[in-house]
Motif scaffolding. Structure first.
Motif, PDB file in Angstrom:
ATOM      1  N   VAL A 166      10.508   1.682  -4.722  1.00 50.82           N
ATOM      2  CA  VAL A 166       9.721   0.469  -4.945  1.00 50.82           C
ATOM      3  C   VAL A 166       8.254   0.737  -4.620  1.00 50.82           C
ATOM      4  O   VAL A 166       7.347   0.384  -5.386  1.00 50.82           O
ATOM      5  CB  VAL A 166      10.268  -0.710  -4.095  1.00 50.82           C
ATOM      6  CG1 VAL A 166       9.313  -1.885  -4.093  1.00 50.82           C
ATOM      7  CG2 VAL A 166      11.637  -1.139  -4.599  1.00 50.82           C
ATOM      8  N   ALA A 167       7.994   1.413  -3.496  1.00 49.04           N
ATOM      9  CA  ALA A 167       6.613   1.687  -3.081  1.00 49.04           C
ATOM     10  C   ALA A 167       5.920   2.570  -4.116  1.00 49.04           C
ATOM     11  O   ALA A 167       4.752   2.322  -4.484  1.00 49.04           O
ATOM     12  CB  ALA A 167       6.603   2.363  -1.713  1.00 49.04           C
ATOM     13  N   MET A 168       6.637   3.582  -4.639  1.00 47.39           N
ATOM     14  CA  MET A 168       6.026   4.482  -5.625  1.00 47.39           C
ATOM     15  C   MET A 168       5.744   3.752  -6.937  1.00 47.39           C
ATOM     16  O   MET A 168       4.717   3.951  -7.564  1.00 47.39           O
ATOM     17  CB  MET A 168       6.939   5.684  -5.874  1.00 47.39           C
ATOM     18  CG  MET A 168       6.900   6.655  -4.694  1.00 47.39           C
ATOM     19  SD  MET A 168       8.124   7.934  -4.841  1.00 47.39           S
ATOM     20  CE  MET A 168       7.491   8.859  -6.198  1.00 47.39           C
ATOM     21  N   THR A 169       6.659   2.877  -7.332  1.00 43.44           N
ATOM     22  CA  THR A 169       6.453   2.110  -8.574  1.00 43.44           C
ATOM     23  C   THR A 169       5.227   1.219  -8.451  1.00 43.44           C
ATOM     24  O   THR A 169       4.394   1.163  -9.355  1.00 43.44           O
ATOM     25  CB  THR A 169       7.700   1.231  -8.867  1.00 43.44           C
ATOM     26  OG1 THR A 169       8.851   2.047  -8.784  1.00 43.44           O
ATOM     27  CG2 THR A 169       7.626   0.584 -10.225  1.00 43.44           C
ATOM     28  N   ARG A 170       5.094   0.546  -7.302  1.00 38.55           N
ATOM     29  CA  ARG A 170       3.930  -0.325  -7.099  1.00 38.55           C
ATOM     30  C   ARG A 170       2.641   0.478  -7.163  1.00 38.55           C
ATOM     31  O   ARG A 170       1.667   0.072  -7.779  1.00 38.55           O
ATOM     32  CB  ARG A 170       4.019  -1.019  -5.740  1.00 38.55           C
ATOM     33  CG  ARG A 170       4.936  -2.208  -5.795  1.00 38.55           C
ATOM     34  CD  ARG A 170       4.808  -3.045  -4.548  1.00 38.55           C
ATOM     35  NE  ARG A 170       5.872  -4.012  -4.499  1.00 38.55           N
ATOM     36  CZ  ARG A 170       6.599  -4.310  -3.447  1.00 38.55           C
ATOM     37  NH1 ARG A 170       6.361  -3.722  -2.299  1.00 38.55           N
ATOM     38  NH2 ARG A 170       7.538  -5.217  -3.499  1.00 38.55           N
ATOM     39  N   GLN A 171       2.675   1.643  -6.492  1.00 36.18           N
ATOM     40  CA  GLN A 171       1.475   2.474  -6.446  1.00 36.18           C
ATOM     41  C   GLN A 171       1.074   2.920  -7.861  1.00 36.18           C
ATOM     42  O   GLN A 171      -0.095   2.833  -8.236  1.00 36.18           O
ATOM     43  CB  GLN A 171       1.766   3.705  -5.593  1.00 36.18           C
ATOM     44  CG  GLN A 171       0.521   4.380  -5.084  1.00 36.18           C
ATOM     45  CD  GLN A 171       0.913   5.516  -4.149  1.00 36.18           C
ATOM     46  OE1 GLN A 171       1.938   6.173  -4.370  1.00 36.18           O
ATOM     47  NE2 GLN A 171       0.149   5.742  -3.127  1.00 36.18           N
ATOM     48  N   SER A 172       2.065   3.342  -8.662  1.00 32.86           N
ATOM     49  CA  SER A 172       1.682   3.818  -9.995  1.00 32.86           C
ATOM     50  C   SER A 172       1.221   2.658 -10.867  1.00 32.86           C
ATOM     51  O   SER A 172       0.336   2.831 -11.697  1.00 32.86           O
ATOM     52  CB  SER A 172       2.810   4.615 -10.651  1.00 32.86           C
ATOM     53  OG  SER A 172       3.959   3.863 -10.673  1.00 32.86           O
ATOM     54  N   ARG A 173       1.776   1.435 -10.648  1.00 30.24           N
ATOM     55  CA  ARG A 173       1.279   0.282 -11.410  1.00 30.24           C
ATOM     56  C   ARG A 173      -0.170  -0.002 -11.062  1.00 30.24           C
ATOM     57  O   ARG A 173      -0.995  -0.264 -11.932  1.00 30.24           O
ATOM     58  CB  ARG A 173       2.127  -0.958 -11.088  1.00 30.24           C
ATOM     59  CG  ARG A 173       3.302  -1.064 -12.008  1.00 30.24           C
ATOM     60  CD  ARG A 173       3.892  -2.463 -11.974  1.00 30.24           C
ATOM     61  NE  ARG A 173       5.281  -2.374 -12.357  1.00 30.24           N
ATOM     62  CZ  ARG A 173       6.300  -2.865 -11.688  1.00 30.24           C
ATOM     63  NH1 ARG A 173       6.102  -3.533 -10.587  1.00 30.24           N
ATOM     64  NH2 ARG A 173       7.534  -2.724 -12.117  1.00 30.24           N
ATOM     65  N   ARG A 174      -0.468   0.050  -9.743  1.00 34.35           N
ATOM     66  CA  ARG A 174      -1.852  -0.208  -9.315  1.00 34.35           C
ATOM     67  C   ARG A 174      -2.803   0.790  -9.958  1.00 34.35           C
ATOM     68  O   ARG A 174      -3.872   0.440 -10.428  1.00 34.35           O
ATOM     69  CB  ARG A 174      -1.952  -0.149  -7.786  1.00 34.35           C
ATOM     70  CG  ARG A 174      -1.619  -1.491  -7.114  1.00 34.35           C
ATOM     71  CD  ARG A 174      -2.169  -1.560  -5.703  1.00 34.35           C
ATOM     72  NE  ARG A 174      -1.617  -0.530  -4.854  1.00 34.35           N
ATOM     73  CZ  ARG A 174      -0.468  -0.644  -4.169  1.00 34.35           C
ATOM     74  NH1 ARG A 174       0.215  -1.765  -4.209  1.00 34.35           N
ATOM     75  NH2 ARG A 174      -0.025   0.338  -3.421  1.00 34.35           N
ATOM     76  N   ARG A 175      -2.375   2.069 -10.005  1.00 32.85           N
ATOM     77  CA  ARG A 175      -3.232   3.103 -10.615  1.00 32.85           C
ATOM     78  C   ARG A 175      -3.466   2.810 -12.088  1.00 32.85           C
ATOM     79  O   ARG A 175      -4.579   2.929 -12.587  1.00 32.85           O
ATOM     80  CB  ARG A 175      -2.576   4.468 -10.472  1.00 32.85           C
ATOM     81  CG  ARG A 175      -2.834   5.048  -9.114  1.00 32.85           C
ATOM     82  CD  ARG A 175      -2.566   6.542  -9.117  1.00 32.85           C
ATOM     83  NE  ARG A 175      -2.487   7.007  -7.763  1.00 32.85           N
ATOM     84  CZ  ARG A 175      -1.471   7.651  -7.218  1.00 32.85           C
ATOM     85  NH1 ARG A 175      -0.427   7.932  -7.945  1.00 32.85           N
ATOM     86  NH2 ARG A 175      -1.501   8.036  -5.970  1.00 32.85           N
ATOM     87  N   ALA A 176      -2.374   2.405 -12.787  1.00 34.52           N
ATOM     88  CA  ALA A 176      -2.492   2.136 -14.227  1.00 34.52           C
ATOM     89  C   ALA A 176      -3.456   0.980 -14.464  1.00 34.52           C
ATOM     90  O   ALA A 176      -4.300   1.036 -15.359  1.00 34.52           O
ATOM     91  CB  ALA A 176      -1.124   1.813 -14.804  1.00 34.52           C
TER      92      ALA A 176
END
Ligand code: FES
Ligand code: FES
Length: 185
Positions: A166-176
């Protein structure tokens, strides 16, 4: 006298003799019949509950002694339609037969595993030495405790992996999102 204490996470109150055994107060006054009586003399461990996280025999404890403290009974480990890992393991390993010793075994084992107890055969047998069983020969019980420890470990690992995902998914969404947002000149 009135004695107020926490049972399975809820505040409960008992009015009557402070010398009444905790075992009887749980069963008769608080409608928690899961805790069983075997010898009634502190010898068999059938009546074991947790008092502030420590396994104790409730047949030797006057209720006045638990004022303001935390008691956990076998009912805290799960429900008939949703058993906890220890209860499931006792069932699948055939570690409960007549059932008299079972609630006490479960509570002693739960305190042991929560305290990070070893899953070695001899360590489990040593820990459960105060809980007597006339039916199973103990090997099924030892296997059940080992199985519950493995299940709990696997569940913890799954939860941890889920949190990381979940943490990694959130982080990559923020980057996108930050890549799509145009910079001001
Ligand atoms: S009933 Fe309490 S130790 Fe046996
Ligand atoms: S299952 Fe009968 S005394 Fe343990």
């Amino acid at each position: 006298m009135r004695v107020t204490f926490t049972v399975n996470g809820k505040r409960r109150s008992y009015g009557g003799s402070g010398m009444k055994r905790l075992l009887d107060v749980l069963r008769e006054d608080l409608s928690l019949p899961g805790t069983k009586e075997g010898c009634g003399e502190g010898e068999c461990g059938a009546c074991t509950v947790l008092l502030d996280g420590q396994a104790v025999v409730s047949c030797l404890i006057p209720v006045a002694q638990v004022a303001g403290r935390r008691v956990a009974t076998v009912e805290s480990l799960g429900r008939p339609d949703r058993l906890g890992p220890l209860q499931e393991a006792f069932l699948s390993e055939g570690a409960a037969q007549c059932g008299i010793c079972t609630p006490g075994m479960l509570m002693t084992a739960s305190a042991y595993l929560r305290g990070g107890g070893s899953t070695r055969d001899d360590a489990i047998r040593h820990e459960l030495a105060g809980n007597l069983c006339r039916c199973t020969g103990y090997q099924h019980i030892v296997r059940a405790v080992q199985k519950a420890a493995a299940t709990s470990r696997a569940r913890r690992q799954t939860r941890r992996a889920r949190r990381v995902t979940v943490a990694m998914t959130r982080q990559s969404r923020r980057r996108a999102v930050s890549k799509r947002t145009p910079r001001r000149a």
